[in-house]
Design an enzyme around this catalytic site. Structure first.
Site, PDB file in Angstrom:
ATOM      1  N   ALA A 168      -5.312  23.806 -21.434  1.00  0.00           N
ATOM      2  CA  ALA A 168      -6.703  24.212 -21.656  1.00  0.00           C
ATOM      3  C   ALA A 168      -6.780  25.398 -22.615  1.00  0.00           C
ATOM      4  O   ALA A 168      -7.555  25.394 -23.570  1.00  0.00           O
ATOM      5  CB  ALA A 168      -7.367  24.553 -20.328  1.00  0.00           C
ATOM      6  N   ASP A 169      -5.980  26.426 -22.365  1.00  0.00           N
ATOM      7  CA  ASP A 169      -6.000  27.598 -23.239  1.00  0.00           C
ATOM      8  C   ASP A 169      -5.563  27.247 -24.653  1.00  0.00           C
ATOM      9  O   ASP A 169      -6.150  27.716 -25.638  1.00  0.00           O
ATOM     10  CB  ASP A 169      -5.084  28.686 -22.681  1.00  0.00           C
ATOM     11  CG  ASP A 169      -5.672  29.369 -21.451  1.00  0.00           C
ATOM     12  OD1 ASP A 169      -6.840  29.782 -21.508  1.00  0.00           O
ATOM     13  OD2 ASP A 169      -4.967  29.480 -20.443  1.00  0.00           O
TER      14      ASP A 169
END
Length: 404
Positions: A168-169
């Site tokens: 996600a990051d």
């Protein structure tokens, strides 16, 4: 060689991964990034994860690559003046605090655009700058769960699974860099001046998964995790282990490539079976396809599988460990593993590859306050003013031996 983003100036107030990665991706291509760290409260990526033999965190080395490090208490009265000078001569500001942090500090977008109307502001947060979950705390793993990625990963009868990297990051950093370039292009074309790019951490993965929402709404099919096979079994493929213990991933993206795959493992009779004339009809018999692939591959060494698949122009790719990645001839040929002189730590080099203006790895993450003096000098501060700011704790400067 002048980088294509040589004249782009970025102020990074970000921390951890998502915001800093967006700036890092642009720094590879010449953008001048000034990363701001609060004195006494450095970015946690300096200490998170493995530490290199020189005592520096390897994650910091790559996320802070090519960046100048300014130790500045930007919330203090004098620090705010420094930040304003920096913003006034910059193109981009990147931040990934919780929504409201900049506003409470008195530097929301309205103030920043008052200082510099052409400023592009990337705001990364867990769930976005508005909405019912605006103030809900979040980390990357929560975003992975919200995007649908975790629901699609793992075995059907087992627990959902996160991938082996901060998906996600990392994808948010990539999407953030894209958002910045779109906003800068709009500014360059005269469509707008400065604007805010509002990006929630779950949104990049949600967009990149891409097919699960239209599958559910358009076809009435809810994709589910399927272990070593594709979710929904929309194409033949899967993960298999050869007789000599090598994991191999197999895939096909069209009916033609699927039949080449079937011909490699089952001959003409299997490949020409009317049930496998199209991917749609093949999907109804995917258990048989998977079982045939599994029986063929597990009974043979990888070298034999590879030769037979190549003979039929089909794909059976070995799963590489990091050691194999570092030494892989194709990856090395592409220059995808890079380093800087004097540092044994290698990182993944700039991507994508440009024919005329390639990216450059200039240095890895630097010590705290390493560039404070030079950044302030460029803003017009003299030695006396810099020394005064250092005495008050407003700025943090590096020790002389750290700068050399």
């Amino acid at each position: 060689m002048v980088g294509p983003l040589e004249n782009l100036r970025i102020v990074e107030l970000g921390h951890v991964i998502a915001g800093p990665l967006a700036a890092s991706l642009l720094s590879d291509f010449g953008a001048k990034v000034v990363k701001v760290e609060t004195p006494g409260r450095p970015d946690m990526m300096r200490d998170l994860g493995p530490v290199a033999i020189d005592g520096v965190g390897v994650w910091w080395k790559t996320l802070a690559r090519n960046k100048q490090i300014l130790g500045l208490d930007w919330k203090s009265e004098e620090g705010l003046k420094v930040l304003r000078k920096l913003v006034e001569c910059s193109d981009v500001l990147v931040e990934n605090f919780r929504p409201g942090v900049l506003e409470r500090a008195g530097i929301g977008p309205e103030v920043l655009h008052g200082w510099n109307p052409d400023l592009v502001i990337l705001r990364v947060s867990g769930y976005g700058q508005d909405g019912p979950m605006r103030d809900t705390p979040a980390f990357g793993r929560a975003a992975e769960a919200m995007s649908g990625l975790v629901h699609l990963t793992g075995f059907a009868d087992g627990s959902p699974m996160h991938p082996g990297f901060p998906a996600a990051d990392s994808t948010t950093g990539l999407m953030g860099a894209l958002g910045l370039m779109i906003a800068l292009y709009a500014r360059e074309r005269g469509v707008v001046r400065g604007q805010v790019v509002d990006l929630a951490v779950f949104e990049a993965l949600l967009r990149l998964i891409d097919y699960h929402v239209p599958a559910a709404t358009g076809a009435g099919i809810a994709p589910i995790r399927n272990g070593l096979r594709q979710p929904m079994d929309f194409a033949p493929g899967g993960m298999f282990r050869t007789r000599d213990g090598i994991w191999v991933t197999v895939s096909a993206g069209s009916a033609e490539t699927a039949r080449r795959l079937l011909r490699a493992v089952g001959g003409d009779s299997l490949a020409d079976d009317p049930r496998f004339a199209s991917l749609h009809s093949m999907s109804k018999h995917m258990t048989e396809v998977f079982d045939t692939l599994n029986a063929y591959i597990t009974a043979r060494d990888f070298s034999e599988v590879q030769v037979e698949f190549e003979r039929h122009d089909a794909v059976a790719a070995p799963v590489l460990s990091v050691e194999q990645i570092i030494d892989h001839p194709q990856i090395c040929h592409r220059g995808d593993i890079a380093s800087v002189e004097g540092d044994p730590t290698h990182v993944v080099g700039p991507v994508p590859h440009f024919s005329i203006t390639p990216g450059v790895l200039r240095w890895l993450g630097r010590p705290r306050g390493a560039d404070t003096a030079s950044v302030l000098e460029a803003l017009g501060y003299d030695d006396v003013q810099i020394a005064d700011l250092a005495r008050t704790g407003c700025i943090e400067t590096a020790l002389e031996e750290e700068r050399t």
